[in-house]
Write a protein that holds these residues in place. Sequence first.
Motif, PDB file in Angstrom:
ATOM      1  N   GLN A 203       0.590  -3.624  -4.430  1.00 17.71           N
ATOM      2  CA  GLN A 203      -0.676  -3.953  -5.089  1.00 17.71           C
ATOM      3  C   GLN A 203      -0.831  -5.459  -5.265  1.00 17.71           C
ATOM      4  O   GLN A 203      -1.925  -6.006  -5.121  1.00 17.71           O
ATOM      5  CB  GLN A 203      -0.761  -3.245  -6.441  1.00 17.71           C
ATOM      6  CG  GLN A 203      -0.919  -1.741  -6.357  1.00 17.71           C
ATOM      7  CD  GLN A 203      -1.043  -1.095  -7.734  1.00 17.71           C
ATOM      8  OE1 GLN A 203      -1.056  -1.773  -8.762  1.00 17.71           O
ATOM      9  NE2 GLN A 203      -1.117   0.235  -7.748  1.00 17.71           N
ATOM     10  N   ALA A 204       0.262  -6.134  -5.576  1.00 17.68           N
ATOM     11  CA  ALA A 204       0.219  -7.586  -5.738  1.00 17.68           C
ATOM     12  C   ALA A 204      -0.131  -8.269  -4.422  1.00 17.68           C
ATOM     13  O   ALA A 204      -0.905  -9.237  -4.395  1.00 17.68           O
ATOM     14  CB  ALA A 204       1.564  -8.103  -6.268  1.00 17.68           C
ATOM     15  N   ILE A 205       0.421  -7.762  -3.319  1.00 18.34           N
ATOM     16  CA  ILE A 205       0.148  -8.342  -2.002  1.00 18.34           C
ATOM     17  C   ILE A 205      -1.331  -8.183  -1.655  1.00 18.34           C
ATOM     18  O   ILE A 205      -1.980  -9.120  -1.182  1.00 18.34           O
ATOM     19  CB  ILE A 205       1.039  -7.695  -0.928  1.00 18.34           C
ATOM     20  CG1 ILE A 205       2.500  -8.135  -1.110  1.00 18.34           C
ATOM     21  CG2 ILE A 205       0.551  -8.057   0.475  1.00 18.34           C
ATOM     22  CD1 ILE A 205       3.484  -7.434  -0.187  1.00 18.34           C
ATOM     23  N   VAL A 206      -1.868  -6.991  -1.901  1.00 20.18           N
ATOM     24  CA  VAL A 206      -3.286  -6.760  -1.601  1.00 20.18           C
ATOM     25  C   VAL A 206      -4.164  -7.708  -2.400  1.00 20.18           C
ATOM     26  O   VAL A 206      -5.079  -8.352  -1.866  1.00 20.18           O
ATOM     27  CB  VAL A 206      -3.673  -5.294  -1.899  1.00 20.18           C
ATOM     28  CG1 VAL A 206      -5.188  -5.120  -1.832  1.00 20.18           C
ATOM     29  CG2 VAL A 206      -2.989  -4.347  -0.918  1.00 20.18           C
ATOM     30  N   MET A 207      -3.906  -7.827  -3.689  1.00 21.18           N
ATOM     31  CA  MET A 207      -4.714  -8.689  -4.542  1.00 21.18           C
ATOM     32  C   MET A 207      -4.591 -10.153  -4.111  1.00 21.18           C
ATOM     33  O   MET A 207      -5.590 -10.890  -4.047  1.00 21.18           O
ATOM     34  CB  MET A 207      -4.275  -8.536  -6.008  1.00 21.18           C
ATOM     35  CG  MET A 207      -5.124  -9.313  -6.988  1.00 21.18           C
ATOM     36  SD  MET A 207      -4.659  -9.004  -8.723  1.00 21.18           S
ATOM     37  CE  MET A 207      -5.237  -7.321  -8.905  1.00 21.18           C
ATOM     38  N   ALA A 208      -3.373 -10.585  -3.786  1.00 19.31           N
ATOM     39  CA  ALA A 208      -3.157 -11.975  -3.391  1.00 19.31           C
ATOM     40  C   ALA A 208      -3.858 -12.293  -2.078  1.00 19.31           C
ATOM     41  O   ALA A 208      -4.491 -13.349  -1.926  1.00 19.31           O
ATOM     42  CB  ALA A 208      -1.664 -12.260  -3.277  1.00 19.31           C
ATOM     43  N   ARG A 209      -3.755 -11.384  -1.116  1.00 17.45           N
ATOM     44  CA  ARG A 209      -4.384 -11.645   0.193  1.00 17.45           C
ATOM     45  C   ARG A 209      -5.896 -11.628   0.101  1.00 17.45           C
ATOM     46  O   ARG A 209      -6.576 -12.354   0.821  1.00 17.45           O
ATOM     47  CB  ARG A 209      -3.868 -10.639   1.220  1.00 17.45           C
ATOM     48  CG  ARG A 209      -2.416 -10.910   1.604  1.00 17.45           C
ATOM     49  CD  ARG A 209      -1.929 -10.017   2.718  1.00 17.45           C
ATOM     50  NE  ARG A 209      -0.567 -10.374   3.112  1.00 17.45           N
ATOM     51  CZ  ARG A 209       0.160  -9.692   3.983  1.00 17.45           C
ATOM     52  NH1 ARG A 209      -0.350  -8.600   4.551  1.00 17.45           N
ATOM     53  NH2 ARG A 209       1.374 -10.086   4.291  1.00 17.45           N
ATOM     54  N   GLU A 210      -6.456 -10.785  -0.760  1.00 11.80           N
ATOM     55  CA  GLU A 210      -7.907 -10.791  -0.956  1.00 11.80           C
ATOM     56  C   GLU A 210      -8.381 -12.125  -1.523  1.00 11.80           C
ATOM     57  O   GLU A 210      -9.520 -12.533  -1.310  1.00 11.80           O
ATOM     58  CB  GLU A 210      -8.312  -9.650  -1.898  1.00 11.80           C
ATOM     59  CG  GLU A 210      -8.259  -8.278  -1.235  1.00 11.80           C
ATOM     60  CD  GLU A 210      -8.641  -7.166  -2.180  1.00 11.80           C
ATOM     61  OE1 GLU A 210      -8.697  -7.419  -3.411  1.00 11.80           O
ATOM     62  OE2 GLU A 210      -8.885  -6.038  -1.725  1.00 11.80           O
ATOM     63  N   ALA A 211      -7.497 -12.827  -2.250  1.00 11.62           N
ATOM     64  CA  ALA A 211      -7.824 -14.130  -2.811  1.00 11.62           C
ATOM     65  C   ALA A 211      -7.523 -15.284  -1.864  1.00 11.62           C
ATOM     66  O   ALA A 211      -7.719 -16.438  -2.201  1.00 11.62           O
ATOM     67  CB  ALA A 211      -7.073 -14.338  -4.127  1.00 11.62           C
ATOM     68  N   GLY A 212      -7.001 -14.952  -0.665  1.00 12.20           N
ATOM     69  CA  GLY A 212      -6.756 -15.995   0.318  1.00 12.20           C
ATOM     70  C   GLY A 212      -5.333 -16.481   0.387  1.00 12.20           C
ATOM     71  O   GLY A 212      -5.030 -17.412   1.143  1.00 12.20           O
ATOM     72  N   LEU A 213      -4.430 -15.896  -0.374  1.00 17.04           N
ATOM     73  CA  LEU A 213      -3.023 -16.307  -0.328  1.00 17.04           C
ATOM     74  C   LEU A 213      -2.307 -15.579   0.804  1.00 17.04           C
ATOM     75  O   LEU A 213      -2.718 -14.511   1.241  1.00 17.04           O
ATOM     76  CB  LEU A 213      -2.329 -16.013  -1.641  1.00 17.04           C
ATOM     77  CG  LEU A 213      -2.491 -17.055  -2.769  1.00 17.04           C
ATOM     78  CD1 LEU A 213      -3.917 -17.157  -3.231  1.00 17.04           C
ATOM     79  CD2 LEU A 213      -1.569 -16.751  -3.955  1.00 17.04           C
ATOM     80  N   GLY A 214      -1.226 -16.200   1.265  1.00 19.92           N
ATOM     81  CA  GLY A 214      -0.381 -15.556   2.256  1.00 19.92           C
ATOM     82  C   GLY A 214      -0.730 -15.861   3.690  1.00 19.92           C
ATOM     83  O   GLY A 214      -0.014 -15.470   4.593  1.00 19.92           O
ATOM     84  N   ASP A 215      -1.839 -16.578   3.935  1.00 17.86           N
ATOM     85  CA  ASP A 215      -2.252 -16.838   5.310  1.00 17.86           C
ATOM     86  C   ASP A 215      -1.241 -17.645   6.083  1.00 17.86           C
ATOM     87  O   ASP A 215      -1.048 -17.438   7.275  1.00 17.86           O
ATOM     88  CB  ASP A 215      -3.604 -17.594   5.344  1.00 17.86           C
ATOM     89  CG  ASP A 215      -4.737 -16.700   4.860  1.00 17.86           C
ATOM     90  OD1 ASP A 215      -4.568 -15.467   4.908  1.00 17.86           O
ATOM     91  OD2 ASP A 215      -5.760 -17.231   4.427  1.00 17.86           O
ATOM     92  N   SER A 216      -0.618 -18.611   5.415  1.00 15.30           N
ATOM     93  CA  SER A 216       0.304 -19.507   6.115  1.00 15.30           C
ATOM     94  C   SER A 216       1.545 -18.782   6.616  1.00 15.30           C
ATOM     95  O   SER A 216       2.265 -19.284   7.463  1.00 15.30           O
ATOM     96  CB  SER A 216       0.729 -20.654   5.183  1.00 15.30           C
ATOM     97  OG  SER A 216       1.385 -20.149   4.019  1.00 15.30           O
ATOM     98  N   GLY A 217       1.772 -17.574   6.113  1.00 13.40           N
ATOM     99  CA  GLY A 217       2.939 -16.833   6.568  1.00 13.40           C
ATOM    100  C   GLY A 217       2.668 -15.904   7.711  1.00 13.40           C
ATOM    101  O   GLY A 217       3.536 -15.271   8.243  1.00 13.40           O
ATOM    102  N   LYS A 218       1.366 -15.822   8.135  1.00 10.17           N
ATOM    103  CA  LYS A 218       1.014 -14.935   9.230  1.00 10.17           C
ATOM    104  C   LYS A 218       1.307 -15.583  10.562  1.00 10.17           C
ATOM    105  O   LYS A 218       1.168 -16.778  10.722  1.00 10.17           O
ATOM    106  CB  LYS A 218      -0.474 -14.558   9.157  1.00 10.17           C
ATOM    107  CG  LYS A 218      -0.820 -13.753   7.904  1.00 10.17           C
ATOM    108  CD  LYS A 218      -2.318 -13.460   7.871  1.00 10.17           C
ATOM    109  CE  LYS A 218      -2.693 -12.694   6.626  1.00 10.17           C
ATOM    110  NZ  LYS A 218      -4.137 -12.410   6.552  1.00 10.17           N
ATOM    111  N   THR A 219       1.631 -14.774  11.558  1.00 12.59           N
ATOM    112  CA  THR A 219       1.899 -15.284  12.900  1.00 12.59           C
ATOM    113  C   THR A 219       0.862 -14.760  13.851  1.00 12.59           C
ATOM    114  O   THR A 219       0.172 -13.807  13.580  1.00 12.59           O
ATOM    115  CB  THR A 219       3.306 -14.875  13.345  1.00 12.59           C
ATOM    116  OG1 THR A 219       3.430 -13.442  13.285  1.00 12.59           O
ATOM    117  CG2 THR A 219       4.361 -15.496  12.453  1.00 12.59           C
TER     118      THR A 219
END
Length: 219
Positions: A203-219
């Motif tokens: 749930q934390a991951i979903v909420m964070a990604r909806e806010a734009g976090l985590g992009d830099s870790g995508k390949t």
Amino acid sequence: MDTEPIRVLITDDHPVFRQGLRGLLQALGVEVVGEAESGPDAVRLAAELRPDVVVMDLHMPGGNGLEATRTITRTSPRTGVLVLTMFQDDDSVFAAMRAGARGYLLKESGAEEIARAVKAVAAGEAIYGPEIARRVLTYFAGMPHPRQHAFPQLTEREREVLELIAQGRGNADIASALFLSTKTVRNHVSNIFMKLHVADRAQAIVMAREAGLGDSGKT
């Protein structure tokens, strides 16, 4: 090898302005295929003549240039719209952008600037006059960045941990990246879950990604 001239439709309710713009463009090797004095005329002629570029005034007694721009970009996607107007207020600029205009210039622009804009729009590029470009940049510079303003209830360290959680990284990996102990990371994670009112990591991951976090870790 010779290239086909750019084909332009001029839309403006002032005959003298249309005549002057026609002369300017023709002197630069641009083919003016037609003239319209209202938005509905522009829509009809754009469909009939299929120009590369429609040079569009925004405010005309015979019909709204914004609505015409919206219709032309939807029904004739290969035709680019270059707004050429006296109005430089934010409402007009961003309404034209939302309508699909590829360019926006003021009527006070010089001949070289107009010619460059027509060529750019014909090539599928977006172009704005210096004053308009400053307005656009100022507008976007003032928009909140999600990484800076999301989750104000979290501390800076907790936001860093959440960023790494959003990238799918485990506690040990987060501890190594932030030079923290695994126990400290677990404490941060617990605090994050509590502050965000989420039950688990997913749930934390979903909420964070909806806010734009985590992009830099995508390949």
